[in-house]
Design an enzyme around this catalytic site. Structure first.
Site, PDB file in Angstrom:
ATOM      1  CB  ALA A  30     -75.235 -38.709   0.461  1.00 18.70           C
ATOM      2  CG  ASN A  35     -75.509 -40.554  -8.533  1.00 14.02           C
ATOM      3  OD1 ASN A  35     -75.024 -40.746  -9.643  1.00 14.02           O
ATOM      4  ND2 ASN A  35     -76.780 -40.801  -8.265  1.00 14.02           N
ATOM      5  CG  HIS A  49     -71.235 -42.655   2.176  1.00 16.85           C
ATOM      6  ND1 HIS A  49     -71.448 -43.678   1.278  1.00 16.85           N
ATOM      7  CD2 HIS A  49     -72.379 -41.919   2.200  1.00 16.85           C
ATOM      8  CE1 HIS A  49     -72.667 -43.552   0.767  1.00 16.85           C
ATOM      9  NE2 HIS A  49     -73.246 -42.496   1.312  1.00 16.85           N
TER      10      HIS A  49
END
EC number: 1.4.1.21
Length: 268
Positions: free
Chosen positions: A122, A190, A220
């Site tokens: 991601a 993760n 993020h």
């Protein structure tokens, strides 16, 4: 010279990511073929597959495949990975946080000629972080914002009695390192572990996690300061049917498998 035989791929875990990888393989991924799968409910797994494929316990996948995609609960990583690594084969690891609790797997890969691959997942820009790590990285900082439903039930929140179900505004719920987050948020962060492994490690990378009722995507933001470059990156990932995982995670695995047999490979 004839063409190489296809890479036989096993998929361990048939959740949102595992099923998406299976679908891509069955649709036709050049140089790869689906060889076997594993799932907690093997009868249900057989019913979900588009064609008959061996459905086996994770410990029995290795003889049928050249590489395994781990898309299962983090606790199963050693059982999935060890047979493949002992045989000098490959493991694509999505539960990157579990690697920090099972670092012996890296030694096992080294000893037997196997390889552990952590896909971009991601995140973005891991190529740039890996390149910067060949020089000197001074700092890496990551701030993650997630919808509340993607964080509810995380062990860190339960152990620290942090209630987020009814919050009305963004709340910072964690500040620390990816190593700490891998324990407290095993299904969520993760990406932070992958970032740390590409850069300056899980103990020097700085991480904040925010529960945010105003967003519906996993967000993020990363800032890197190195002797070769300073750069920042931001990504907003649309959650999959599993709110803890972004849709792009499965696509990252597919892209990783595609690269393994491609005549042209772009990116380090």
């Amino acid at each position: 010279m004839g063409s190489k035989p296809p890479l036989r791929v096993a998929v361990a875990g048939l959740g949102a990511v595992g099923m998406a990888v299976v679908a891509a393989l069955e649709a036709g991924l050049p140089g790869c073929e689906l060889a076997a799968v594993s799932a907690r409910d093997m009868e249900a797994a057989r019913a979900r597959l588009p064609r008959p494929v061996p459905v086996l316990p994770v410990e029995e996948l290795e003889p049928l495949a050249d590489i395994v995609v781990e898309a299962a609960p983090a606790a199963l990583l050693p059982a999935i990975a060890e047979p493949f690594l002992r045989a000098g084969k490959g493991v694509v690891v999505l539960s990157a946080g579990a690697l920090l609790r099972n670092e012996g797997l890296i030694d096992l890969a080294r000893a037997h000629g196997g390889q552990i691959t952590v896909p971009t997942g991601a995140l973005l820009g891991l190529d740039a972080v890996s390149a910067a790590a060949e020089g000197v990285i001074h700092s890496v900082r990551m701030v993650t914002r997630k919808p509340v439903r993607g964080l509810v039930g995380a062990p860190y929140l339960v152990e620290n009695r942090i209630a987020i179900e009814d919050i009305k505004e963004p709340l910072r719920i964690f500040k620390g390192t990816p190593r700490e987050a891998a324990v407290g948020f095993p299904a969520n962060l993760n990406v932070a572990v992958a970032l740390s492994l590409a850069g300056i490690g899980p103990d020097r990378t700085e991480l904040e996690i925010w529960a945010d009722p105003t967003v519906n995507r996993n967000m993020h933001h990363i800032e890197v300061d190195a002797d070769s470059a300073s750069f920042s990156m931001a990504i907003e990932n649309i959650p999959s049917e599993n709110p803890k995982t972004g849709r792009i995670t499965a696509l990252s695995v597919v892209a990783c498998l595609r690269k393994m047999g491609a005549p042209l490979r772009v990116g380090t």
